[in-house]
Design a protein around this motif. Structure first.
Motif, PDB file in Angstrom:
ATOM      1  N   SER A   1       4.470   2.973   5.711  1.00 15.93           N
ATOM      2  CA  SER A   1       6.236   3.545   4.817  1.00 15.93           C
ATOM      3  C   SER A   1       6.851   2.607   5.892  1.00 15.93           C
ATOM      4  CB  SER A   1       6.474   5.089   5.727  1.00 15.93           C
ATOM      5  OG  SER A   1       7.189   5.293   5.389  1.00 15.93           O
ATOM      6  N   GLY A   2       6.728   2.049   7.102  1.00 15.93           N
ATOM      7  CA  GLY A   2       8.141   1.058   7.711  1.00 15.93           C
ATOM      8  C   GLY A   2       7.529   0.087   7.342  1.00 15.93           C
TER       9      GLY A   2
ATOM     10  N   GLU B   1      -1.770  -4.397  -3.916  1.00 17.43           N
ATOM     11  CA  GLU B   1      -2.946  -4.146  -3.281  1.00 17.43           C
ATOM     12  C   GLU B   1      -2.628  -3.388  -1.880  1.00 17.43           C
ATOM     13  OE1 GLU B   1      -5.832  -7.288  -4.045  1.00 17.43           O
ATOM     14  OE2 GLU B   1      -5.529  -7.205  -6.171  1.00 17.43           O
ATOM     15  N   TYR B   2      -1.377  -4.304  -1.271  1.00 17.58           N
ATOM     16  CA  TYR B   2      -1.702  -3.849  -0.414  1.00 17.58           C
ATOM     17  C   TYR B   2      -0.963  -2.793   0.151  1.00 17.58           C
ATOM     18  CZ  TYR B   2       0.432  -4.930   4.841  1.00 17.58           C
ATOM     19  OH  TYR B   2       0.847  -5.646   5.573  1.00 17.58           O
ATOM     20  N   PHE B   3       0.616  -2.279  -1.017  1.00 20.02           N
ATOM     21  CA  PHE B   3       0.707  -1.145  -0.619  1.00 20.02           C
ATOM     22  C   PHE B   3       0.527  -0.226  -1.479  1.00 20.02           C
ATOM     23  CE2 PHE B   3       4.395  -3.166   0.912  1.00 20.02           C
ATOM     24  CZ  PHE B   3       4.193  -2.999   2.107  1.00 20.02           C
ATOM     25  N   ARG B   4      -1.323   0.374  -1.835  1.00 18.62           N
ATOM     26  CA  ARG B   4      -1.958   0.932  -3.066  1.00 18.62           C
ATOM     27  C   ARG B   4      -0.969   2.535  -3.504  1.00 18.62           C
ATOM     28  NH1 ARG B   4      -6.769  -0.958  -4.378  1.00 18.62           N
ATOM     29  NH2 ARG B   4      -7.747  -2.429  -2.048  1.00 18.62           N
ATOM     30  N   ARG B   5      -0.493   3.390  -1.949  1.00 16.97           N
ATOM     31  CA  ARG B   5       0.869   4.695  -2.961  1.00 16.97           C
ATOM     32  C   ARG B   5       2.024   4.305  -3.482  1.00 16.97           C
ATOM     33  NH1 ARG B   5       1.462   6.856   2.735  1.00 16.97           N
ATOM     34  NH2 ARG B   5       3.500   6.918   2.288  1.00 16.97           N
TER      35      ARG B   5
ATOM     36  N   ILE C   1       9.369   1.852  -3.643  1.00 18.49           N
ATOM     37  CA  ILE C   1      10.226   1.486  -2.662  1.00 18.49           C
ATOM     38  C   ILE C   1      10.485   0.220  -2.479  1.00 18.49           C
ATOM     39  CG2 ILE C   1      10.836   1.855  -0.143  1.00 18.49           C
ATOM     40  CD1 ILE C   1       9.472   4.019   0.038  1.00 18.49           C
ATOM     41  N   ILE C   2      10.061  -0.907  -3.146  1.00 22.07           N
ATOM     42  CA  ILE C   2       9.626  -2.178  -2.837  1.00 22.07           C
ATOM     43  C   ILE C   2      10.774  -2.664  -4.066  1.00 22.07           C
ATOM     44  CG2 ILE C   2       8.729  -4.083  -3.164  1.00 22.07           C
ATOM     45  CD1 ILE C   2       6.866  -2.949  -1.352  1.00 22.07           C
TER      46      ILE C   2
ATOM     47  N   PHE D   1       4.418 -10.840  -3.179  1.00 24.29           N
ATOM     48  CA  PHE D   1       3.533 -10.317  -2.775  1.00 24.29           C
ATOM     49  C   PHE D   1       3.273 -10.607  -0.927  1.00 24.29           C
ATOM     50  CE2 PHE D   1       2.700 -13.546  -5.913  1.00 24.29           C
ATOM     51  CZ  PHE D   1       1.335 -13.280  -6.208  1.00 24.29           C
ATOM     52  N   VAL D   2       2.955  -9.427  -1.016  1.00 20.20           N
ATOM     53  CA  VAL D   2       2.511  -8.602   0.614  1.00 20.20           C
ATOM     54  C   VAL D   2       1.343  -9.721   1.842  1.00 20.20           C
ATOM     55  CG1 VAL D   2       3.496  -7.168   2.638  1.00 20.20           C
ATOM     56  CG2 VAL D   2       3.930  -6.676  -0.178  1.00 20.20           C
TER      57      VAL D   2
END
Length: 162
Positions: free
Chosen positions: A105-106, A69-73, A79-80, A61-62
């Motif tokens: 990205s950051g 959902e938070y990082f859709r790409r 990366i995570i 969860f972010v």
């Protein structure tokens, strides 16, 4: 005269009410029960991630939203997940990350760094694998500042002979 006093008192009342919002913001960040969690901080560019790791089923969860959902790409999701892939711990821990600053990205890089540091704290024998993959080193590359007399960091004005 009375109208100006009313607006002045209303302005003072709104200024006094502003700190309540920041207190509410802090409360949401810690509203998740995180007793016994392993804590680590990750950084990348202008982003800072506070990562709490709890033994669980592999949920991430972010900012209290599922990571997909938070990082859709898909690249950011990959990366995570990298620290778990290297250490073979995909379904061993639940992650609650709170990220501030920067772009997506950051933020993904900051969460990855935080997860790696939390894994190392929880299981020190994983340090060699994480270090070899380069996940424990903070990526210090940041945007170069704009310099005086030029348009951007390096872009100068167009030269004209005449």
């Amino acid at each position: 005269m009375t109208e100006t006093k009313k607006t002045a008192t209303a302005a003072k009342a709104t200024k006094k009410a502003a700190p309540a919002k920041s207190a509410a913001k802090k409360a949401t960040a810690t509203s998740v029960k995180l007793n016994g969690a392993t804590y680590a901080t990750g950084k990348r560019k202008d982003s800072v991630a506070r990562v709490y790791m709890i033994p669980g089923k592999g949920n991430i969860f972010v900012n209290e939203t599922p990571s997909n959902e938070y990082f859709r790409r898909p690249v950011l999701q990959m990366i995570i997940a990298q620290p778990f892939g290297v250490t073979k711990r995909e379904t061993a821990y639940d992650i609650h990350a709170f990220v501030l600053g920067g772009g997506l990205s950051g933020q993904a890089g900051a969460v990855k760094h935080g997860i790696s540091k939390a894994l190392e704290k929880a299981e020190p024998e994983l340090r060699a694998a994480l270090k070899a993959a380069g996940f424990l080193t903070r990526d210090s590359r940041v945007v170069e500042r704009k310099h005086y007399g030029v348009r951007k960091a390096r872009r100068s004005t167009q030269f004209s002979k005449r």
